[in-house]
Design an enzyme around this catalytic site. Structure first.
Site, PDB file in Angstrom:
ATOM      1  N   SER A  65      77.202 -34.559   2.421  1.00 32.11           N
ATOM      2  CA  SER A  65      78.301 -33.631   2.175  1.00 32.11           C
ATOM      3  C   SER A  65      79.434 -33.707   3.204  1.00 32.11           C
ATOM      4  CB  SER A  65      77.710 -32.229   2.086  1.00 32.11           C
ATOM      5  OG  SER A  65      78.654 -31.343   1.632  1.00 32.11           O
ATOM      6  N   ASP A 277      85.159 -31.157  -0.419  1.00 30.31           N
ATOM      7  CA  ASP A 277      84.411 -31.759   0.693  1.00 30.31           C
ATOM      8  C   ASP A 277      83.769 -33.062   0.208  1.00 30.31           C
ATOM      9  OD1 ASP A 277      82.335 -30.788  -0.859  1.00 30.31           O
ATOM     10  OD2 ASP A 277      81.116 -30.187   0.846  1.00 30.31           O
ATOM     11  N   ASP A 279      80.952 -34.146  -0.936  1.00 28.42           N
ATOM     12  CA  ASP A 279      80.180 -34.288  -2.179  1.00 28.42           C
ATOM     13  C   ASP A 279      80.693 -33.344  -3.261  1.00 28.42           C
ATOM     14  OD1 ASP A 279      79.212 -31.985  -0.984  1.00 28.42           O
ATOM     15  OD2 ASP A 279      77.126 -32.339  -1.543  1.00 28.42           O
ATOM     16  N   ASP A 281      81.173 -30.077  -3.473  1.00 31.24           N
ATOM     17  CA  ASP A 281      80.631 -28.763  -3.838  1.00 31.24           C
ATOM     18  C   ASP A 281      81.384 -27.630  -3.138  1.00 31.24           C
ATOM     19  OD1 ASP A 281      79.536 -29.080  -1.318  1.00 31.24           O
ATOM     20  OD2 ASP A 281      77.442 -29.032  -1.974  1.00 31.24           O
ATOM     21  N   GLU A 371      80.886 -18.745   0.127  1.00 34.30           N
ATOM     22  CA  GLU A 371      80.926 -18.802   1.577  1.00 34.30           C
ATOM     23  C   GLU A 371      82.399 -18.993   1.943  1.00 34.30           C
ATOM     24  OE1 GLU A 371      76.994 -20.613   3.317  1.00 34.30           O
ATOM     25  OE2 GLU A 371      77.947 -22.098   2.055  1.00 34.30           O
ATOM     26  N   ASN A 373      83.630 -21.065   3.710  1.00 33.41           N
ATOM     27  CA  ASN A 373      83.962 -22.491   3.721  1.00 33.41           C
ATOM     28  C   ASN A 373      84.259 -23.062   2.326  1.00 33.41           C
ATOM     29  OD1 ASN A 373      81.443 -22.948   2.503  1.00 33.41           O
ATOM     30  ND2 ASN A 373      80.430 -23.456   4.427  1.00 33.41           N
TER      31      ASN A 373
END
Ligand code: G16
Length: 541
Positions: A65, A277, A279, A281, A371, A373
């Site tokens: 990731s 990001d 990967d 997600d 989250e 992020n």
């Protein structure tokens, strides 16, 4: 048993470096790629056992990731497309750390404890990101699966959420969708196109979105999706992997932590931009204003936008469904205040890691979890889905109610409920902005973030830090929480916490306060306290 002989023999081809100990962390195993071959083989074994146990298809995703390109990792996916259940994380750690001679004993123990019928068939889906090491590592997973007689389907290069989606589709016999990339693109693009038809004055300018693909798999898959979107969205793709390095000075994690735009992004003032990001997600949005000031719209702002939109539609539809937002300690204080005091929605806080948020979100009719992020999605309970779909086709309902229910229904179809999905989340956000006729600046102005700062501290062993209260307070080492408490008292509107990362060998520090200077100062002082009290190594912060 002949089966175990094959495991033993094949395992010799995937030797474990003696003494190497790893732990299944926030999102699986993560470390430098060269130390992972044996882990991959063994996760192939474990996924096969999990499949036999659950009588369902299980997923194995090879990815690290947001980590640097040299790292790699593996995530296991349970039958409904969610992260593997915590009890099996323990087995994963035991298997990964068993020395060659003990491997079959550990396997047999798991089989016995879980009462697994070894004559059951097993089915495992696997996928990988674009890291140079991912192809060989996914081969090791396939070896593990075949040595226990499991069947596998290798999706090759896919985003993590795409693999989660495939697993869910397979285990719901197609009722969630078709387990092919084409099926995934068709489902979400059709829902998006239907939603976007409700947009107010949707000009070409408003359709334009700059996307930073983090030089990863998300960029490749976004290109594939574009064909299905029929120009409903105009994507300008940067960091598409054609020359830059994965996650290097780009991607959602870089943008969120550094609070600046990624390298190589041709942004003009006011233009709506987003970053995936490594990967795909996670997603964060941002723009530069007319004086060149950078504005970040992170997971908290995304959760606020989506929950406001859903709440408005529920009211219009006259549906009495409870909506809640799940956050972590990283959620900006302003977002929590806004959600609780202005929007009047239930807010809960869990530990970091989507598995925790996902679980908490399942307790509500509609659970929006993100989250800060940018990792998140929305879960609709069966009751909520049924009520919405029923109303959407109710010929006796008023036009207003039916219309709101149709919008909700298409939103459900657009969302990847298996896990946070940058591509699907991006389309949801684009649709919400278009339907509400809202600019990125208007979205940003819903509330003002408290200035904040995230830092990392290197310590000899990050496990010396133990936390409680959803990671908002430390229990050990002694004196650290007292030190943080007294530092926080020096600043206004301040908050700070520290926690060991589950994906990198660092301790994370978060601080927020009334000004950027104060947030930076507090984060720095807390980092020093961690360094001194938790065995810091290397240069002092
Ligand atoms: C993973 C997890 C996220 C988590 C992030 C950072 O994200 O899936 O839930 O927030 O790691 O975790 P930590 O602070 O423990 O390192 P990703 O996108 O890297 O898979």
């Amino acid at each position: 048993m002949a089966q175990f002989q094959e495991v033993s023999q094949k395992s010799l081809l995937h030797p474990k470096p003696k003494g190497l100990m790893l732990q299944y962390g926030t999102a699986g195993f993560r470390t430098t790629a060269k130390d992972l071959d044996h882990v991959m083989f063994r996760m192939g074994l474990l996924a096969t056992l999990r499949s036999k146990k659950t009588k369902s298809t299980i997923g194995v995703m090879v990815t690290a990731s947001h980590n640097p390109e040299e790292d790699n990792g593996v995530k296991l996916i349970d039958p409904m497309g969610e992260m593997v259940t915590p009890a099996w994380e323990g087995y994963a750690t035991q298997l990964a750390n068993a020395e060659q001679e003990a491997l079959c004993t550990v396997l047999k123990d798991i089989i016995e404890k879980e009462d697994i019928n070894m004559s059951e068939t097993a089915s495992v889906f696997i996928g990988r990101d674009t890291r140079p090491s991912s192809e060989n590592l996914s081969q090791a997973v396939l070896d593990g699966i075949s040595s226990l007689g499991g069947n596998s389907k290798d999706y090759g290069l896919v985003t993590t959420p795409q693999l989660h989606y495939m697993v869910r589709c397979r285990n719901t016999n197609g009722s969630y969708g078709t387990d092919t990339l084409q099926g995934y693109y068709q489902k979400i693009s059709q829902a998006f196109i239907k939603l976007i038809k409700n947009a107010k004055n949707h000009t070409d300018d408003q359709k334009r979105l700059l996307v930073d693909g983090a030089n990863g798999i998300g960029a490749l898959k976004l290109r594939e999706l574009e064909i299905f979107l029929e120009s409903a969205l105009q994507v300008l793709l940067f960091n598409d992997g054609s020359n830059g390095k994965l996650n290097y000075m780009c991607g959602a994690d870089y943008v969120k932590v550094q609070q600046k735009s990624p390298k190589g992004m041709g942004m003009e003032a006011g233009q709506r931009c987003c970053s995936f990001d490594g990967d795909a997600d996670r997603i964060v949005y941002y723009y530069n204003d007319s004086v060149g000031c950078f504005h970040l719209l992170d997971g908290d702002k995304i959760a606020t936008l989506i929950s406001t939109y859903l709440k408005e539609l529920l009211t219009q539809a006259g549906l009495n469904l409870q909506i809640a937002v799940v956050q972590t300690a990283y959620a900006n204080g302003s977002s929590t205040l806004y959600l609780e005091d202005i929007m009047k929605v239930t807010v809960c806080c869990t530990k970091t890691g989507v598995k925790h948020l996902h679980h908490a979100a399942q307790n509500f009719d509609i659970g929006v979890y993100f989250e800060a992020n940018g990792h998140g999605t929305v879960l609709f309970s069966q009751k909520a889905e049924e009520q919405i779909r029923q109303l959407a086709k109710d010929t006796n309902a008023s036009d207003e109610k039916k219309h709101a229910a149709e919008l909700l229904e298409n939103t459900i179809n657009l969302i990847n409920q298996a896990t946070g999905d940058a591509i699907s989340d991006m389309l949801v956000i684009e649709a919400v902005l278009a339907v509400k006729g809202m600019t990125v600046q208007e979205w940003d102005s819903i509330y003002t973030d408290l200035p904040n700062r995230q830092l990392k501290v290197k310590v000899a062993d990050r496990r010396v830090i133990d936390t409680k209260d959803a990671e908002r307070r430390t229990v050990t080492p002694a004196g650290l929480q007292d030190a943080i408490d007294s530092l926080v008292k020096k600043y206004t509107k301040a908050r700070a916490f520290v926690r060991p990362s589950g994906t990198e060998d660092v301790v994370r520090v978060y601080a927020e306060a009334d000004t950027q200077e104060s947030a930076d100062g507090l984060a720095h002082e807390v980092s020093l306290a961690v360094y001194c009290l938790a065995g810091g190594v290397g240069e002092k912060p």
